[in-house]
Design an enzyme around this catalytic site. Structure first.
Site, PDB file in Angstrom:
ATOM      1  N   ARG A 229      -0.358  14.953  12.687  1.00  0.00           N
ATOM      2  CA  ARG A 229      -0.005  14.761  11.274  1.00  0.00           C
ATOM      3  C   ARG A 229      -0.052  16.047  10.434  1.00  0.00           C
ATOM      4  O   ARG A 229      -0.776  16.122   9.428  1.00  0.00           O
ATOM      5  CB  ARG A 229      -0.890  13.681  10.645  1.00  0.00           C
ATOM      6  CG  ARG A 229      -0.939  12.406  11.433  1.00  0.00           C
ATOM      7  CD  ARG A 229      -1.621  11.297  10.702  1.00  0.00           C
ATOM      8  NE  ARG A 229      -0.692  10.559   9.834  1.00  0.00           N
ATOM      9  CZ  ARG A 229      -1.041   9.505   9.104  1.00  0.00           C
ATOM     10  NH1 ARG A 229      -2.273   9.095   9.102  1.00  0.00           N
ATOM     11  NH2 ARG A 229      -0.162   8.883   8.354  1.00  0.00           N
TER      12      ARG A 229
ATOM     13  N   ASP B  26       3.679   1.229  12.292  1.00  0.00           N
ATOM     14  CA  ASP B  26       2.492   0.543  11.751  1.00  0.00           C
ATOM     15  C   ASP B  26       2.320  -0.865  12.328  1.00  0.00           C
ATOM     16  O   ASP B  26       1.227  -1.429  12.290  1.00  0.00           O
ATOM     17  CB  ASP B  26       2.569   0.457  10.221  1.00  0.00           C
ATOM     18  CG  ASP B  26       2.326   1.805   9.559  1.00  0.00           C
ATOM     19  OD1 ASP B  26       1.974   2.765  10.268  1.00  0.00           O
ATOM     20  OD2 ASP B  26       2.496   1.911   8.325  1.00  0.00           O
TER      21      ASP B  26
ATOM     22  N   ILE C 290       6.510   7.777  17.145  1.00  0.00           N
ATOM     23  CA  ILE C 290       6.257   8.465  15.865  1.00  0.00           C
ATOM     24  C   ILE C 290       4.952   9.263  15.911  1.00  0.00           C
ATOM     25  O   ILE C 290       4.906  10.412  15.474  1.00  0.00           O
ATOM     26  CB  ILE C 290       6.206   7.451  14.689  1.00  0.00           C
ATOM     27  CG1 ILE C 290       7.437   6.540  14.701  1.00  0.00           C
ATOM     28  CG2 ILE C 290       6.058   8.183  13.348  1.00  0.00           C
ATOM     29  CD1 ILE C 290       8.756   7.217  14.394  1.00  0.00           C
TER      30      ILE C 290
ATOM     31  N   CYS D 115      -5.771   8.190   8.727  1.00  0.00           N
ATOM     32  CA  CYS D 115      -6.053   7.694  10.070  1.00  0.00           C
ATOM     33  C   CYS D 115      -5.742   8.762  11.102  1.00  0.00           C
ATOM     34  O   CYS D 115      -4.710   9.441  11.034  1.00  0.00           O
ATOM     35  CB  CYS D 115      -5.202   6.464  10.346  1.00  0.00           C
ATOM     36  SG  CYS D 115      -5.836   5.000   9.548  1.00  0.00           S
TER      37      CYS D 115
ATOM     38  N   LYS E  18       0.843  -1.214   0.000  1.00  0.00           N
ATOM     39  CA  LYS E  18       0.000   0.000   0.000  1.00  0.00           C
ATOM     40  C   LYS E  18       0.872   1.256   0.000  1.00  0.00           C
ATOM     41  O   LYS E  18       0.676   2.154  -0.812  1.00  0.00           O
ATOM     42  CB  LYS E  18      -0.896   0.004   1.248  1.00  0.00           C
ATOM     43  CG  LYS E  18      -1.554   1.348   1.528  1.00  0.00           C
ATOM     44  CD  LYS E  18      -2.460   1.273   2.734  1.00  0.00           C
ATOM     45  CE  LYS E  18      -1.935   1.914   3.999  1.00  0.00           C
ATOM     46  NZ  LYS E  18      -1.733   3.369   3.961  1.00  0.00           N
ATOM     47  N   ASN E  19       1.830   1.313   0.908  1.00  0.00           N
ATOM     48  CA  ASN E  19       2.591   2.557   1.074  1.00  0.00           C
ATOM     49  C   ASN E  19       3.574   2.816  -0.062  1.00  0.00           C
ATOM     50  O   ASN E  19       4.036   3.944  -0.230  1.00  0.00           O
ATOM     51  CB  ASN E  19       3.313   2.570   2.423  1.00  0.00           C
ATOM     52  CG  ASN E  19       2.338   2.787   3.572  1.00  0.00           C
ATOM     53  OD1 ASN E  19       1.147   2.996   3.346  1.00  0.00           O
ATOM     54  ND2 ASN E  19       2.825   2.725   4.791  1.00  0.00           N
TER      55      ASN E  19
ATOM     56  N   ARG F  26      -4.205  10.077   3.830  1.00  0.00           N
ATOM     57  CA  ARG F  26      -3.066  10.938   4.101  1.00  0.00           C
ATOM     58  C   ARG F  26      -2.165  11.105   2.868  1.00  0.00           C
ATOM     59  O   ARG F  26      -1.671  12.180   2.563  1.00  0.00           O
ATOM     60  CB  ARG F  26      -2.276  10.305   5.256  1.00  0.00           C
ATOM     61  CG  ARG F  26      -0.928  10.873   5.512  1.00  0.00           C
ATOM     62  CD  ARG F  26      -0.980  12.164   6.239  1.00  0.00           C
ATOM     63  NE  ARG F  26       0.340  12.727   6.455  1.00  0.00           N
ATOM     64  CZ  ARG F  26       0.575  13.881   7.031  1.00  0.00           C
ATOM     65  NH1 ARG F  26      -0.428  14.610   7.456  1.00  0.00           N
ATOM     66  NH2 ARG F  26       1.789  14.325   7.196  1.00  0.00           N
TER      67      ARG F  26
ATOM     68  N   ARG G 213      -9.107  -0.351   3.932  1.00  0.00           N
ATOM     69  CA  ARG G 213      -8.276   0.677   3.299  1.00  0.00           C
ATOM     70  C   ARG G 213      -6.883   0.144   2.986  1.00  0.00           C
ATOM     71  O   ARG G 213      -6.233   0.611   2.055  1.00  0.00           O
ATOM     72  CB  ARG G 213      -8.119   1.891   4.239  1.00  0.00           C
ATOM     73  CG  ARG G 213      -9.290   2.826   4.256  1.00  0.00           C
ATOM     74  CD  ARG G 213      -8.922   4.091   4.976  1.00  0.00           C
ATOM     75  NE  ARG G 213      -7.543   4.445   4.669  1.00  0.00           N
ATOM     76  CZ  ARG G 213      -6.761   5.173   5.431  1.00  0.00           C
ATOM     77  NH1 ARG G 213      -7.215   5.640   6.559  1.00  0.00           N
ATOM     78  NH2 ARG G 213      -5.534   5.456   5.073  1.00  0.00           N
TER      79      ARG G 213
HETATM   80  C1  UD1 Z   1       3.861   7.136   6.374  1.00  0.00           C
HETATM   81  C2  UD1 Z   1       3.050   5.884   6.175  1.00  0.00           C
HETATM   82  C3  UD1 Z   1       2.441   5.428   7.501  1.00  0.00           C
HETATM   83  C4  UD1 Z   1       3.522   5.284   8.557  1.00  0.00           C
HETATM   84  C5  UD1 Z   1       4.363   6.560   8.661  1.00  0.00           C
HETATM   85  C6  UD1 Z   1       5.559   6.412   9.585  1.00  0.00           C
HETATM   86  C7  UD1 Z   1       2.216   6.083   3.919  1.00  0.00           C
HETATM   87  C8  UD1 Z   1       1.051   6.273   3.026  1.00  0.00           C
HETATM   88  N1  UD1 Z   1       1.988   6.139   5.238  1.00  0.00           N
HETATM   89  O1  UD1 Z   1       2.965   8.149   6.820  1.00  0.00           O
HETATM   90  O2  UD1 Z   1       1.813   4.175   7.269  1.00  0.00           O
HETATM   91  O3  UD1 Z   1       2.909   5.043   9.795  1.00  0.00           O
HETATM   92  O4  UD1 Z   1       4.881   6.911   7.353  1.00  0.00           O
HETATM   93  O5  UD1 Z   1       6.340   5.369   9.205  1.00  0.00           O
HETATM   94  O6  UD1 Z   1       3.320   5.839   3.474  1.00  0.00           O
HETATM   95  N2  UD1 Z   1       5.291  15.139  10.545  1.00  0.00           N
HETATM   96  C9  UD1 Z   1       5.302  16.504  10.812  1.00  0.00           C
HETATM   97  N3  UD1 Z   1       5.230  17.374   9.762  1.00  0.00           N
HETATM   98  C10 UD1 Z   1       5.155  16.949   8.461  1.00  0.00           C
HETATM   99  C11 UD1 Z   1       5.152  15.548   8.200  1.00  0.00           C
HETATM  100  C12 UD1 Z   1       5.211  14.687   9.274  1.00  0.00           C
HETATM  101  O7  UD1 Z   1       5.358  16.926  11.958  1.00  0.00           O
HETATM  102  O8  UD1 Z   1       5.096  17.797   7.570  1.00  0.00           O
HETATM  103  C13 UD1 Z   1       5.333  14.188  11.686  1.00  0.00           C
HETATM  104  C14 UD1 Z   1       4.037  13.385  11.792  1.00  0.00           C
HETATM  105  O9  UD1 Z   1       3.038  14.079  12.491  1.00  0.00           O
HETATM  106  C15 UD1 Z   1       4.527  12.149  12.517  1.00  0.00           C
HETATM  107  C16 UD1 Z   1       5.939  11.958  11.976  1.00  0.00           C
HETATM  108  O10 UD1 Z   1       6.326  13.222  11.424  1.00  0.00           O
HETATM  109  O11 UD1 Z   1       4.573  12.389  13.892  1.00  0.00           O
HETATM  110  C17 UD1 Z   1       6.061  10.886  10.924  1.00  0.00           C
HETATM  111  O12 UD1 Z   1       5.191  11.159   9.860  1.00  0.00           O
HETATM  112  P1  UD1 Z   1       5.523  10.728   8.362  1.00  0.00           P
HETATM  113  O13 UD1 Z   1       6.790   9.960   8.316  1.00  0.00           O
HETATM  114  O14 UD1 Z   1       5.381  11.918   7.501  1.00  0.00           O
HETATM  115  O15 UD1 Z   1       4.317   9.735   8.079  1.00  0.00           O
HETATM  116  P2  UD1 Z   1       3.391   9.684   6.811  1.00  0.00           P
HETATM  117  O16 UD1 Z   1       4.212   9.932   5.586  1.00  0.00           O
HETATM  118  O17 UD1 Z   1       2.172  10.468   7.058  1.00  0.00           O
END
Ligand code: UD1
Length: 421
Positions: free
Chosen positions: A121, A305, A327, A116, A22-23, A92, A399
């Site tokens: 986020r 995850d 995280i 989610c 998925k990711n 997301r 999903r």
């Molecule tokens: C992706 C994965 C999700 C996984 C996560 C962490 C997909 C579709 N989803 O989510 O399954 O759980 O990586 O491995 O690939 N953050 C900020 N500002 C930003 C972006 C992120 O503060 O602009 C913070 C987030 O709130 C969170 C942390 O960084 O606390 C990690 O988020 P991120 O690595 O961006 O996760 P996703 O890409 O949303």
């Protein structure tokens, strides 16, 4: 509303194939926006998140042909640069479509993504990186408009946190930039390596994916490409845990053990017997699982995850295990439902830690998915509980898991998906 109805006391036994990731699928589908030449992707999982992403591409003006895991996309006539708010909000990773649209057209309009509810986020790291690439950002009511009148120019971008989505977005946005872009403190997840591999197959120049420094040398065009995406490491981990919690034995084929080493080490520490080959993993659960401690961390650390999934298994382990979530701020919502099923769990919300004291008995209950992986954790708990477990709001689980019901049934579970009115 859809619910999984699970008759407990199952033993998961047999062989099953992992699905496409998925990711990895979501950012790789976004490369089709960047590339006006026809592209075909294989092994795309048929799940709600990929269906929504493809629906968005169609609304943007792409031609999409989907056939049994094979998706062909042509964005040659794409005209629309605005991602509709209602669809943007459904997951997301819609946010990475923004980087692709911006990279191709120097302009993109979108809103804050959904997905989610496991923490705040924000997308500040994404927007800051776009600015570093010379893009102006204007926020109006519910929409964010990004554009640049000049060409986008490569830059040195340092991420405050190795965000997976932000790393992907920067890669997508900088493929056509003039000059070189460096991402420092980049995320190292295997899905990022898969995205870079796919883009390089198209003619992009992305170096260093899988390390914390990624370099993107801008190119003028991409070409027609076929690409098979990687298998889903979190689905593999979930199925291994289904065997671990039910005292079973499972072989997962068509998977890549290298991507899941940290989870495999933890399952081994819990007493599971694990055999890995190049493309398969076999797990045999011990009679009694041992307690462990876990802290989630960016890759190659223990994946957030998998945190809810392994927690479900730990409700069956001897002694008290401790899990710290590093995280996301709000990823223990499943704990209430596990408690309802008889699990002994102490939640320390201030420290983002739970303690799970293993008990041999979980009992069937009506529980509710509150997010994708938390929902899957409840399904696993239901497999090992006595009596019938109803996991409501199964839509969350659909999903991210392809054919979960069929796969678990094939492995001996008594599970069905039902519509409840
Ligand atoms: C992706 C994965 C999700 C996984 C996560 C962490 C997909 C579709 N989803 O989510 O399954 O759980 O990586 O491995 O690939 N953050 C900020 N500002 C930003 C972006 C992120 O503060 O602009 C913070 C987030 O709130 C969170 C942390 O960084 O606390 C990690 O988020 P991120 O690595 O961006 O996760 P996703 O890409 O949303």
């Amino acid at each position: 509303m859809l619910s999984y109805i699970i008759e407990g006391n199952s033993k998961i036994e047999g062989t099953v194939e992992a699905s496409g990731s998925k990711n990895a699928a979501l950012p790789i589908i976004a490369t089709a926006i960047l590339n006006p030449e026809p592209v075909t992707f294989y092994n795309i999982p048929d799940i709600e998140d990929t269906r929504i992403t493809l629906q968005i591409l169609k609304l943007l003006g792409c031609k999409v042909y989907a056939d049994n895991g094979r998706i062909s996309i042509s964005s040659k006539d794409m005209h629309n640069k605005t991602i509709p708010k209602d669809l943007m909000h459904k997951l997301r990773s819609t946010v990475v479509l923004a980087g692709a649209i911006l990279g191709r057209f120097k302009e993109a309009t979108f809103s804050y993504p959904g997905g989610c509810n496991i923490g705040k986020r924000p997308i500040d790291l994404h927007l800051k990186a776009f600015k570093d690439l010379g893009v102006q950002i204007e926020e109006k009511e519910d929409y964010i408009h990004c554009s640049t009148k000049k060409e986008m120019i490569g830059a040195k971008i340092k991420l405050d946190f190795p965000s997976v989505g932000a790393t992907e977005n920067i890669i997508l946005a900088s493929v056509y930039c003039r000059g070189v872009t460096h991402i420092l403190n980049a995320a190292k997840e295997p899905e990022i390596q898969d995205l870079a591999k796919c883009l390089n197959r198209m003619g992009a120049k992305v170096y260093g994916a899988g390390t914390s420094r990624i370099t993107i040398c801008g190119v003028k065009k991409l070409h027609k490409t076929d690409y098979r995406i990687m298998t889903d490491r979190i689905e593999t981990g979930t199925l291994l845990c289904a065997a671990a919690i039910t005292n079973g034995t499972i072989k997962i084929e068509n998977t890549n053990p290298e991507n899941l080493l940290n989870v495999l080490f933890k399952l081994k520490e819990m007493g599971c017997n694990i055999l890995i080959n190049k493309n398969s993993i076999t797990l045999k659960a011990p009679k009694t699982l041992k307690r462990i401690d876990i802290e989630t961390a960016p890759y190659p650390g223990f994946p957030t995850d998998m945190q809810p999934i392994i927690s479900a298994v730990l409700t069956k382990a001897e002694g008290t295990s401790m899990i710290k979530e590093n995280i996301f701020e709000n990823r223990f919502k499943y704990a209430l439902d596990l408690k309802k099923m008889g699990a002994k769990i102490n939640l320390n919300e201030d420290k983002n830690i739970i303690e799970i004291t293993g008990t041999s008995k979980l009992k069937g209950e009506t529980v509710s998915s509150r997010d994708l992986r938390g929902g899957a954790a409840l399904v696993l708990a239901g497999l090992s509980a006595t009596g019938v477990t109803i996991v409501e709001n199964a839509e969350y689980i659909l999903r991210g898991y392809e054919n979960l019901e069929e796969k678990l049934k094939k492995l001996g579970a008594k599970i069905k998906l039902e519509k409840v009115v």
